[in-house]
Design a protein around this motif. Structure first.
Motif, PDB file in Angstrom:
ATOM      1  N   LEU A 146       0.810  -1.208   0.000  1.00 12.17           N
ATOM      2  CA  LEU A 146       0.000   0.000   0.000  1.00 12.17           C
ATOM      3  C   LEU A 146       0.844   1.258   0.000  1.00 12.17           C
ATOM      4  N   THR A 147       2.085   1.200   0.486  1.00 14.28           N
ATOM      5  CA  THR A 147       2.860   2.441   0.566  1.00 14.28           C
ATOM      6  C   THR A 147       3.876   2.591  -0.553  1.00 14.28           C
ATOM      7  N   PRO A 163       3.908   1.825  -4.017  1.00 12.07           N
ATOM      8  CA  PRO A 163       3.621   2.314  -5.365  1.00 12.07           C
ATOM      9  C   PRO A 163       3.426   3.815  -5.462  1.00 12.07           C
ATOM     10  N   GLY A 164       3.170   4.514  -4.419  1.00 11.87           N
ATOM     11  CA  GLY A 164       3.051   5.962  -4.525  1.00 11.87           C
ATOM     12  C   GLY A 164       1.733   6.461  -3.967  1.00 11.87           C
ATOM     13  N   LYS A 165       1.618   7.769  -3.867  1.00  7.31           N
ATOM     14  CA  LYS A 165       0.424   8.329  -3.250  1.00  7.31           C
ATOM     15  C   LYS A 165      -0.682   8.481  -4.274  1.00  7.31           C
ATOM     16  N   PHE A 166      -1.904   8.610  -3.766  1.00  6.28           N
ATOM     17  CA  PHE A 166      -3.031   8.955  -4.621  1.00  6.28           C
ATOM     18  C   PHE A 166      -3.031  10.467  -4.838  1.00  6.28           C
ATOM     19  N   LEU A 167      -3.269  10.858  -6.082  1.00 10.54           N
ATOM     20  CA  LEU A 167      -3.337  12.288  -6.368  1.00 10.54           C
ATOM     21  C   LEU A 167      -4.783  12.680  -6.588  1.00 10.54           C
ATOM     22  N   SER A 168      -5.135  13.847  -6.109  1.00 11.81           N
ATOM     23  CA  SER A 168      -6.520  14.273  -6.219  1.00 11.81           C
ATOM     24  C   SER A 168      -6.866  14.583  -7.669  1.00 11.81           C
ATOM     25  N   ILE A 169      -8.088  14.199  -8.091  1.00  9.99           N
ATOM     26  CA  ILE A 169      -8.431  14.417  -9.487  1.00  9.99           C
ATOM     27  C   ILE A 169      -9.336  15.616  -9.686  1.00  9.99           C
ATOM     28  N   HIS A 170      -9.714  16.311  -8.616  1.00  6.45           N
ATOM     29  CA  HIS A 170     -10.509  17.522  -8.821  1.00  6.45           C
ATOM     30  C   HIS A 170      -9.609  18.620  -9.371  1.00  6.45           C
ATOM     31  N   PRO A 171     -10.026  19.280 -10.425  1.00  8.97           N
ATOM     32  CA  PRO A 171      -9.139  20.302 -10.986  1.00  8.97           C
ATOM     33  C   PRO A 171      -9.007  21.530 -10.105  1.00  8.97           C
ATOM     34  N   ASN A 195      -3.637  20.819  -7.137  1.00 13.03           N
ATOM     35  CA  ASN A 195      -3.614  20.831  -8.594  1.00 13.03           C
ATOM     36  C   ASN A 195      -3.569  22.243  -9.136  1.00 13.03           C
ATOM     37  N   VAL A 227      -0.983  24.398 -13.709  1.00 12.85           N
ATOM     38  CA  VAL A 227      -1.151  23.641 -14.937  1.00 12.85           C
ATOM     39  C   VAL A 227       0.114  23.809 -15.756  1.00 12.85           C
ATOM     40  N   SER A 228       0.721  22.724 -16.127  1.00 10.85           N
ATOM     41  CA  SER A 228       1.940  22.869 -16.913  1.00 10.85           C
ATOM     42  C   SER A 228       1.698  22.298 -18.300  1.00 10.85           C
ATOM     43  N   SER A 278       3.166  20.821 -21.851  1.00 10.68           N
ATOM     44  CA  SER A 278       4.384  20.092 -22.193  1.00 10.68           C
ATOM     45  C   SER A 278       5.349  21.036 -22.898  1.00 10.68           C
ATOM     46  N   SER A 296      -8.816  15.542 -13.687  1.00 10.92           N
ATOM     47  CA  SER A 296      -7.463  15.600 -14.202  1.00 10.92           C
ATOM     48  C   SER A 296      -7.099  14.193 -14.634  1.00 10.92           C
ATOM     49  N   ASN A 346      -3.420   7.237 -10.335  1.00  5.97           N
ATOM     50  CA  ASN A 346      -4.087   6.468  -9.291  1.00  5.97           C
ATOM     51  C   ASN A 346      -4.381   5.048  -9.756  1.00  5.97           C
ATOM     52  N   LYS A 371      -6.349   3.761   2.232  1.00  9.23           N
ATOM     53  CA  LYS A 371      -5.276   4.633   1.739  1.00  9.23           C
ATOM     54  C   LYS A 371      -5.850   5.890   1.114  1.00  9.23           C
ATOM     55  N   ALA A 375     -12.662  11.734  -4.230  1.00  6.89           N
ATOM     56  CA  ALA A 375     -11.615  12.729  -4.457  1.00  6.89           C
ATOM     57  C   ALA A 375     -10.502  12.175  -5.330  1.00  6.89           C
ATOM     58  N   TYR A 376     -10.439  10.841  -5.461  1.00  7.94           N
ATOM     59  CA  TYR A 376      -9.329  10.269  -6.204  1.00  7.94           C
ATOM     60  C   TYR A 376      -9.764   9.459  -7.407  1.00  7.94           C
TER      61      TYR A 376
END
Lengths: 106, 120
Positions: free
Chosen positions: A59-60, A62-70, A75, A78-79, A81, B25, B32, B79, B86-87
């Protein structure tokens, strides 16, 4: 990620030690000519401990969950490419004198 | 239609006033999904090794697989701090995604571990 990885390796090591104990237990059963019904209780506990370590690592690491709300806090930026289509060269820096020496040097 | 297609990674989707499509996004959603996929694959392998060491054969092994997947789902929801929306865009992603993909890895490592521990 470093700590999670170490715990994962530890969990795998514990599982392989439990496997080795089970192999020895089977050897013992073969000598005593009994049926294998399940590994002994301490091996089961060891398997459970290794399993818990591996769950934690899975669970730890692979990485964190990132929020998908813009419009969430993380977030904000905005970058685009680094695309040639968006690079412009016709800007006001052309008003500066040239800095390079135009003469060829030997 | 609440779905969306995964287009280029850095763009945000614009919402049209007519359809009220929710905006996400896409790059973060892909990230995720990748995290879930890695977690589930690793847990399938560990579950397979566990089933092999314990000496399960036949149906009991698949029961263990579903148990390990359920525990992984609960771990992933924890997690995400229980606020799945939210994810991810739907519950199905965090609960069902990667379920069947892990089954092959599970059976492979189950067979490996069982052979090593019980047959050789």
């Amino acid at each position: 990620m470093g700590l999670g990885f170490i715990i994962g390796v530890f969990g795998v090591l514990i599982l392989s030690h439990a496997a080795y104990s089970t192999i020895q237990y089977r050897g013992l059963l073969k000598i005593m000519e009994e049926e294998f019904s399940g590994p002994p209780m301490n091996v089961v506990l060891e398997l459970l401990l290794g399993f818990v370590f591996c769950i934690w690592a899975a669970l730890t690491v692979p990485g964190k969950f990132l929020s998908i709300h813009p419009d969430s806090e993380e977030n904000r930026i905005v970058s685009l490419s680094a695309n040639l289509d968006f690079m412009i060269f016709n800007h006001r820096a052309k008003a500066f004198p040239l800095e390079i020496d135009m003469k060829l040097k030997h | 239609m609440a779905g969306h297609s995964d287009s280029s990674s850095s763009e945000k989707k614009s919402s049209e006033a007519m359809n009220d499509v929710p905006t996400y996004s896409a790059e973060n959603l892909q990230n995720n999904m990748k995290v879930i996929y890695y977690s589930r694959t690793f847990m399938s392998i560990i579950g397979g090794v566990l089933a092999g060491i314990l000496g399960f054969t036949g149906f009991m092994g698949f029961v263990l697989y579903f148990l390990v997947m359920a525990i992984t789902s609960i771990g992933l929801i924890a997690k995400a701090k229980f606020s799945v929306h939210a994810y991810f865009d739907s519950w199905n992603r965090i609960i069902l995604d990667g379920f069947m993909g892990g089954l092959m890895s599970f059976v492979l490592f189950w067979t490996f571990a069982y052979d090593i521990v019980h047959i050789f």
